[in-house]
Scaffold this motif. Sequence first.
Motif, PDB file in Angstrom:
ATOM      1  N   LYS A   1       0.828  -1.206   0.000  1.00  0.00           N
ATOM      2  CA  LYS A   1       0.000   0.000   0.000  1.00  0.00           C
ATOM      3  C   LYS A   1       0.866   1.261   0.000  1.00  0.00           C
ATOM      4  N   THR A   2       1.893   1.258   0.844  1.00  0.00           N
ATOM      5  CA  THR A   2       2.784   2.412   0.942  1.00  0.00           C
ATOM      6  C   THR A   2       3.522   2.637  -0.375  1.00  0.00           C
ATOM      7  N   ALA A   3       3.996   1.531  -0.972  1.00  0.00           N
ATOM      8  CA  ALA A   3       4.690   1.641  -2.257  1.00  0.00           C
ATOM      9  C   ALA A   3       3.766   2.202  -3.332  1.00  0.00           C
ATOM     10  N   CYS A   4       2.529   1.782  -3.317  1.00  0.00           N
ATOM     11  CA  CYS A   4       1.546   2.273  -4.280  1.00  0.00           C
ATOM     12  C   CYS A   4       1.320   3.772  -4.108  1.00  0.00           C
ATOM     13  N   GLN A   5       1.188   4.219  -2.876  1.00  0.00           N
ATOM     14  CA  GLN A   5       0.972   5.635  -2.596  1.00  0.00           C
ATOM     15  C   GLN A   5       2.187   6.477  -2.989  1.00  0.00           C
ATOM     16  N   LEU A   6       3.385   5.951  -2.713  1.00  0.00           N
ATOM     17  CA  LEU A   6       4.606   6.665  -3.086  1.00  0.00           C
ATOM     18  C   LEU A   6       4.723   6.778  -4.606  1.00  0.00           C
ATOM     19  N   TYR A   7       4.397   5.701  -5.297  1.00  0.00           N
ATOM     20  CA  TYR A   7       4.480   5.707  -6.761  1.00  0.00           C
ATOM     21  C   TYR A   7       3.556   6.759  -7.359  1.00  0.00           C
ATOM     22  N   LYS A   8       2.345   6.847  -6.832  1.00  0.00           N
ATOM     23  CA  LYS A   8       1.399   7.838  -7.336  1.00  0.00           C
ATOM     24  C   LYS A   8       1.841   9.268  -7.009  1.00  0.00           C
ATOM     25  N   SER A   9       2.620   9.435  -5.934  1.00  0.00           N
ATOM     26  CA  SER A   9       3.078  10.768  -5.549  1.00  0.00           C
ATOM     27  C   SER A   9       4.184  11.279  -6.462  1.00  0.00           C
ATOM     28  N   ILE A  10       4.834  10.386  -7.201  1.00  0.00           N
ATOM     29  CA  ILE A  10       5.923  10.796  -8.092  1.00  0.00           C
ATOM     30  C   ILE A  10       5.397  11.639  -9.243  1.00  0.00           C
ATOM     31  N   LEU A  11       4.259  11.252  -9.784  1.00  0.00           N
ATOM     32  CA  LEU A  11       3.715  11.896 -10.977  1.00  0.00           C
ATOM     33  C   LEU A  11       3.523  13.407 -10.835  1.00  0.00           C
ATOM     34  N   PRO A  12       2.818  13.912  -9.814  1.00  0.00           N
ATOM     35  CA  PRO A  12       2.543  15.360  -9.772  1.00  0.00           C
ATOM     36  C   PRO A  12       3.795  16.223  -9.667  1.00  0.00           C
ATOM     37  N   PHE A  13       4.813  15.761  -8.939  1.00  0.00           N
ATOM     38  CA  PHE A  13       6.004  16.601  -8.759  1.00  0.00           C
ATOM     39  C   PHE A  13       6.835  16.670 -10.043  1.00  0.00           C
ATOM     40  N   GLY A  14       6.867  15.568 -10.783  1.00  0.00           N
ATOM     41  CA  GLY A  14       7.511  15.622 -12.096  1.00  0.00           C
ATOM     42  C   GLY A  14       6.737  16.510 -13.055  1.00  0.00           C
ATOM     43  N   LEU A  15       5.417  16.432 -12.975  1.00  0.00           N
ATOM     44  CA  LEU A  15       4.568  17.261 -13.836  1.00  0.00           C
ATOM     45  C   LEU A  15       4.703  18.739 -13.481  1.00  0.00           C
ATOM     46  N   PHE A  16       4.768  19.061 -12.187  1.00  0.00           N
ATOM     47  CA  PHE A  16       4.911  20.453 -11.756  1.00  0.00           C
ATOM     48  C   PHE A  16       6.218  21.062 -12.275  1.00  0.00           C
ATOM     49  N   ASN A  17       7.308  20.302 -12.187  1.00  0.00           N
ATOM     50  CA  ASN A  17       8.588  20.824 -12.674  1.00  0.00           C
ATOM     51  C   ASN A  17       8.586  20.982 -14.189  1.00  0.00           C
ATOM     52  N   TRP A  18       7.891  20.087 -14.894  1.00  0.00           N
ATOM     53  CA  TRP A  18       7.783  20.235 -16.351  1.00  0.00           C
ATOM     54  C   TRP A  18       7.041  21.525 -16.697  1.00  0.00           C
ATOM     55  N   ILE A  19       6.001  21.831 -15.966  1.00  0.00           N
ATOM     56  CA  ILE A  19       5.253  23.073 -16.189  1.00  0.00           C
ATOM     57  C   ILE A  19       6.140  24.281 -15.911  1.00  0.00           C
ATOM     58  N   LEU A  20       6.932  24.229 -14.840  1.00  0.00           N
ATOM     59  CA  LEU A  20       7.819  25.351 -14.506  1.00  0.00           C
ATOM     60  C   LEU A  20       8.877  25.565 -15.576  1.00  0.00           C
ATOM     61  N   PHE A  21       9.464  24.494 -16.081  1.00  0.00           N
ATOM     62  CA  PHE A  21      10.456  24.639 -17.154  1.00  0.00           C
ATOM     63  C   PHE A  21       9.797  25.107 -18.445  1.00  0.00           C
ATOM     64  N   SER A  22       8.546  24.756 -18.648  1.00  0.00           N
ATOM     65  CA  SER A  22       7.807  25.268 -19.810  1.00  0.00           C
ATOM     66  C   SER A  22       7.638  26.782 -19.707  1.00  0.00           C
ATOM     67  N   ILE A  23       7.306  27.261 -18.506  1.00  0.00           N
ATOM     68  CA  ILE A  23       7.160  28.700 -18.289  1.00  0.00           C
ATOM     69  C   ILE A  23       8.501  29.408 -18.483  1.00  0.00           C
ATOM     70  N   ASP A  24       9.576  28.803 -17.970  1.00  0.00           N
ATOM     71  CA  ASP A  24      10.917  29.371 -18.170  1.00  0.00           C
ATOM     72  C   ASP A  24      11.218  29.534 -19.657  1.00  0.00           C
ATOM     73  N   LEU A  25      10.926  28.498 -20.437  1.00  0.00           N
ATOM     74  CA  LEU A  25      11.210  28.538 -21.873  1.00  0.00           C
ATOM     75  C   LEU A  25      10.398  29.622 -22.580  1.00  0.00           C
ATOM     76  N   ILE A  26       9.176  29.828 -22.129  1.00  0.00           N
ATOM     77  CA  ILE A  26       8.348  30.883 -22.722  1.00  0.00           C
ATOM     78  C   ILE A  26       8.988  32.244 -22.492  1.00  0.00           C
ATOM     79  N   PHE A  27       9.404  32.516 -21.255  1.00  0.00           N
ATOM     80  CA  PHE A  27      10.055  33.802 -20.946  1.00  0.00           C
ATOM     81  C   PHE A  27      11.378  33.942 -21.688  1.00  0.00           C
ATOM     82  N   ILE A  28      12.170  32.883 -21.737  1.00  0.00           N
ATOM     83  CA  ILE A  28      13.458  32.930 -22.435  1.00  0.00           C
ATOM     84  C   ILE A  28      13.255  33.179 -23.923  1.00  0.00           C
ATOM     85  N   THR A  29      12.229  32.563 -24.485  1.00  0.00           N
ATOM     86  CA  THR A  29      11.943  32.769 -25.910  1.00  0.00           C
ATOM     87  C   THR A  29      11.535  34.214 -26.178  1.00  0.00           C
ATOM     88  N   ILE A  30      10.682  34.771 -25.320  1.00  0.00           N
ATOM     89  CA  ILE A  30      10.180  36.133 -25.524  1.00  0.00           C
ATOM     90  C   ILE A  30      11.265  37.180 -25.297  1.00  0.00           C
TER      91      ILE A  30
END
Length: 214
Positions: free
Chosen positions: A109-138
Amino acid sequence: MISKLLISYISRGLQLLFSIILLAVSAAFLGKINWNYPRVSYNIAVSVLTLIYLGYIISISGFLKNQTWPLLIIIIEFVFWIFYLAAWASIADFMWASDCGNYYYSDTKTACQLYKSILPFGLFNWILFSIDLIFITIYIIIPYIKNGIFNHSLQPKEFIWGSIFLNGEVATDVVNRIETPDEEQAKAELESEPSQAQAPTQANYTNTTTEVQP
């Protein structure tokens, strides 16, 4: 209006926070299952590389007066955008049971919960780097290309803390633009044309004064 410095602090601060959490959660998951899980190991590698990159960003503010190569920042930001896209997509591609409570053993159960917790933090950092790229491009890529000085991205420039925004406008680089060899040759030819045009005039004047003398 939010200042560029504040945007940099927020972006880099959250990237640092999410990278640490992603590393901790991923390591805890591998500790629970006691064997290598490539998707999660990849997330650990990406989070460690992110911490190294952010360490570089912090170090140049202290030792190099926020000076670095714009092209280097552009490339690294794009690479991390790809890394995090692959990181969260690999986790989303295979999810454990929708309800971790269905597992009988507590470790599972704990392993399952930890595995599901990985997804949002990777997704959040991808969004932040996307925002960085937008500013760098502009604020960096488009102005450099528009003014025909993208080669200046190979020269160290001073950034605002966080290395997302240049400290100053790209227009200052246009004023101080280095002339190419062709431009230098054309300028030299233009400067030499008046002296060549004056030479016949001086010769004619000499001939005229010589003829008038008795």
